[in-house]
Design an enzyme around this catalytic site. Structure first.
Site, short mmCIF file in Angstrom:
data_model
loop_
_atom_site.label_atom_id
_atom_site.label_comp_id
_atom_site.label_asym_id
_atom_site.label_seq_id
_atom_site.Cartn_x
_atom_site.Cartn_y
_atom_site.Cartn_z
N HIS A 161 0.86 -1.18 0.00
CA HIS A 161 0.00 0.00 0.00
C HIS A 161 0.90 1.24 0.00
O HIS A 161 2.05 1.18 0.42
CB HIS A 161 -0.83 0.06 1.29
CG HIS A 161 -2.07 -0.80 1.28
ND1 HIS A 161 -2.35 -1.70 2.28
CD2 HIS A 161 -3.12 -0.85 0.42
CE1 HIS A 161 -3.52 -2.28 2.04
NE2 HIS A 161 -4.00 -1.80 0.92
N CYS A 248 -2.77 0.90 9.67
CA CYS A 248 -3.94 0.12 9.21
C CYS A 248 -4.94 -0.16 10.31
O CYS A 248 -6.09 -0.47 10.02
CB CYS A 248 -3.52 -1.23 8.66
SG CYS A 248 -2.00 -1.26 7.78
#
Ligand code: CIR
Length: 253
Positions: A161, A248
């Site tokens: 990511h 996250c």
């Protein structure tokens, strides 16, 4: 300043979630301890914590960051790129309706994971990754521009990511690893450069007066301390086994 965070407990099914790492099976008891310590650290930062219960149907749902992109006055519900995770957004949308009057959403064929979106003051960076496609990024860019923000789309070369490799600490300062160290989109920032061996620590977060970083990355910790930040170190081993980073585990707004 952030007032709120949303977190979600991992369930027993967490150990069967998605991963590309070969660090072994997560230990469930240690995982719960690490999650509890993460929540305590957020409380120390002075935020109100909304703590959602575990959902066994969604093994990766403790990684709430991927389900939305939040600002102080609107929310964008994402459209996660992994099939097994897509259903996570239903609960998050309900929760976000309790906080926001204005909600947008990313729609198919667009996909977007919140982990691919970095905010640096009035500017957003949107990564194109295995999870976020061009159409998802385009939709988010359009929403953000309508709301008066600047947005740039950044195709990723190596990271999972976008925020796996870059963080923003305010004051025009980013923490950058790997492909972001010399990336033209980030050329105008001051940089803390994370070495290859410390790469996992590039995923750190500034929450009000503290920077939260994973434990065990002394070099990065020292550099951030030298830049004048107070730090909280957190053991992240059981999250790292499932490709999860520190950012996250929460939505901050
Ligand atoms: C996944 O593959 O979706 C999870 N196992 C890890 C998600 C980590 N999220 C993030 O980096 N924002």
């Amino acid at each position: 300043m952030f007032k709120n965070v949303i977190v979600k407990s991992p369930g027993k099914s967490y150990v069967n979630g998605l991963t590309t790492s070969n660090l072994g099976k997560p230990d469930f008891d240690r995982l719960l301890e690490q999650h509890a310590a993460y929540v305590e650290a957020l409380k120390k930062c002075g935020v109100e914590v909304t703590h959602l219960p575990a959902s066994e149907d969604f093994p990766d749902s403790t990684f709430v960051e991927d389900t939305a992109v939040l600002t102080s006055d609107f929310a964008v519900v994402s459209n996660p790129g992994a099939d097994s995770r897509n259903g996570e957004i239903a609960e998050m949308e309900r929760v976000l309706k309790g906080f926001y009057k204005k909600l947008y959403s990313i729609k198919a064929p667009g996909t977007l994971d919140g982990g691919d979106v970095l905010q640096a003051d009035g500017h957003f960076y949107i990564g194109i990754s295995a999870r976020t496609n061009q159409e998802g990024a385009r939709q988010l860019k359009e929403i953000l521009e309508t709301e008066g923000y600047k947005a740039a789309i950044v195709p990723l070369k190596e990271f999972f990511h976008l925020k796996t490799g870059v963080a923003y600490l305010g004051n025009n300062l980013i923490v950058a690893a790997g492909e972001f160290v010399d990336h033209p989109d980030f050329a105008h920032y001051e940089k803390i450069i994370v070495s290859r061996k410390d790469e996992y620590s590039a995923n750190c977060i500034l929450v009000n007066d503290f920077v939260l970083i994973p434990k065990g990355y002394e070099e990065t910790k020292l550099k951030i301390e030298q830049a004048g930040y107070k730090m909280i170190e957190l053991d992240m081993s059981e999250f790292q086994k499932q490709d999860g980073g520190l950012s996250c585990l929460s939505l901050r707004f």
